[in-house]
Write a protein that holds these residues in place. Structure first.
Motif, PDB file in Angstrom:
ATOM      1  N   TRP A   1      -3.687  45.664  -8.917  1.00 49.09           N
ATOM      2  CA  TRP A   1      -2.543  45.508  -9.820  1.00 49.09           C
ATOM      3  C   TRP A   1      -2.538  44.116 -10.438  1.00 49.09           C
ATOM      4  O   TRP A   1      -2.328  43.967 -11.644  1.00 49.09           O
ATOM      5  CB  TRP A   1      -1.237  45.780  -9.070  1.00 49.09           C
TER       6      TRP A   1
ATOM      7  N   ASN B   1      -6.378  52.844 -16.075  1.00 52.71           N
ATOM      8  CA  ASN B   1      -6.609  52.164 -14.805  1.00 52.71           C
ATOM      9  C   ASN B   1      -7.798  51.225 -14.956  1.00 52.71           C
ATOM     10  O   ASN B   1      -8.745  51.507 -15.676  1.00 52.71           O
ATOM     11  CB  ASN B   1      -6.874  53.214 -13.720  1.00 52.71           C
ATOM     12  N   ILE B   2      -7.767  50.117 -14.254  1.00 52.75           N
ATOM     13  CA  ILE B   2      -8.826  49.122 -14.371  1.00 52.75           C
ATOM     14  C   ILE B   2     -10.170  49.645 -13.859  1.00 52.75           C
ATOM     15  O   ILE B   2     -11.214  49.138 -14.244  1.00 52.75           O
ATOM     16  CB  ILE B   2      -8.427  47.829 -13.650  1.00 52.75           C
TER      17      ILE B   2
ATOM     18  N   ASN C   1      -6.002  48.509 -22.002  1.00 57.90           N
ATOM     19  CA  ASN C   1      -5.660  47.867 -20.726  1.00 57.90           C
ATOM     20  C   ASN C   1      -4.265  48.251 -20.256  1.00 57.90           C
ATOM     21  O   ASN C   1      -4.009  48.301 -19.052  1.00 57.90           O
ATOM     22  CB  ASN C   1      -5.770  46.348 -20.850  1.00 57.90           C
TER      23      ASN C   1
ATOM     24  N   SER D   1      -5.234  43.896 -12.983  1.00 56.84           N
ATOM     25  CA  SER D   1      -4.843  44.627 -14.186  1.00 56.84           C
ATOM     26  C   SER D   1      -3.878  43.798 -15.037  1.00 56.84           C
ATOM     27  O   SER D   1      -4.006  43.731 -16.263  1.00 56.84           O
ATOM     28  CB  SER D   1      -4.211  45.958 -13.800  1.00 56.84           C
TER      29      SER D   1
END
Length: 110
Positions: free
Chosen positions: A9, A60-61, A56, A12
């Protein structure tokens, strides 16, 4: 697993901030500076960096699209931005003032 999710998180959020900064920086540069630096046009970079920012935000990363956006953002930050800053005189000047001598600033014999 909770620690890994927290790390992802944070990563991200950092990626969103990085691409947002690059987008804002590209938007504030003059259009003719892109041509003078022999880089792609300003609308091109605004579209690419805008797409990177939106991707982005949405994906999801761990997906491959944010990684492509990261590559585009890095290219802008390490190649295009320094060329634009060099033309527009932004940032710190390496030349110094007009009264600087070879060993530092001239202080008038004080």
């Amino acid at each position: 697993m909770q620690g890994f999710a927290g790390f992802m998180w944070l990563l991200s959020v950092a990626l969103i901030l990085f691409s947002g900064f690059a987008l804002i920086d590209a938007a504030t540069r003059r259009e003719d500076a892109y041509r003078a630096a022999d880089k792609k046009t300003k609308p091109f970079w605004l579209i690419v960096l805008g797409l990177a920012f939106v991707v982005n935000l949405i994906f999801n990363i761990l997906s491959f699209l944010p990684i492509i956006g990261l590559v585009a953002t890095i290219v802008y930050m390490v190649d295009v931005r320094p060329a634009l800053r060099g033309l527009s005189g932004g940032g710190r000047s390496r030349r110094g003032s007009s009264s600087d001598g070879p060993y530092g600033p001239y202080n008038g014999g004080r």
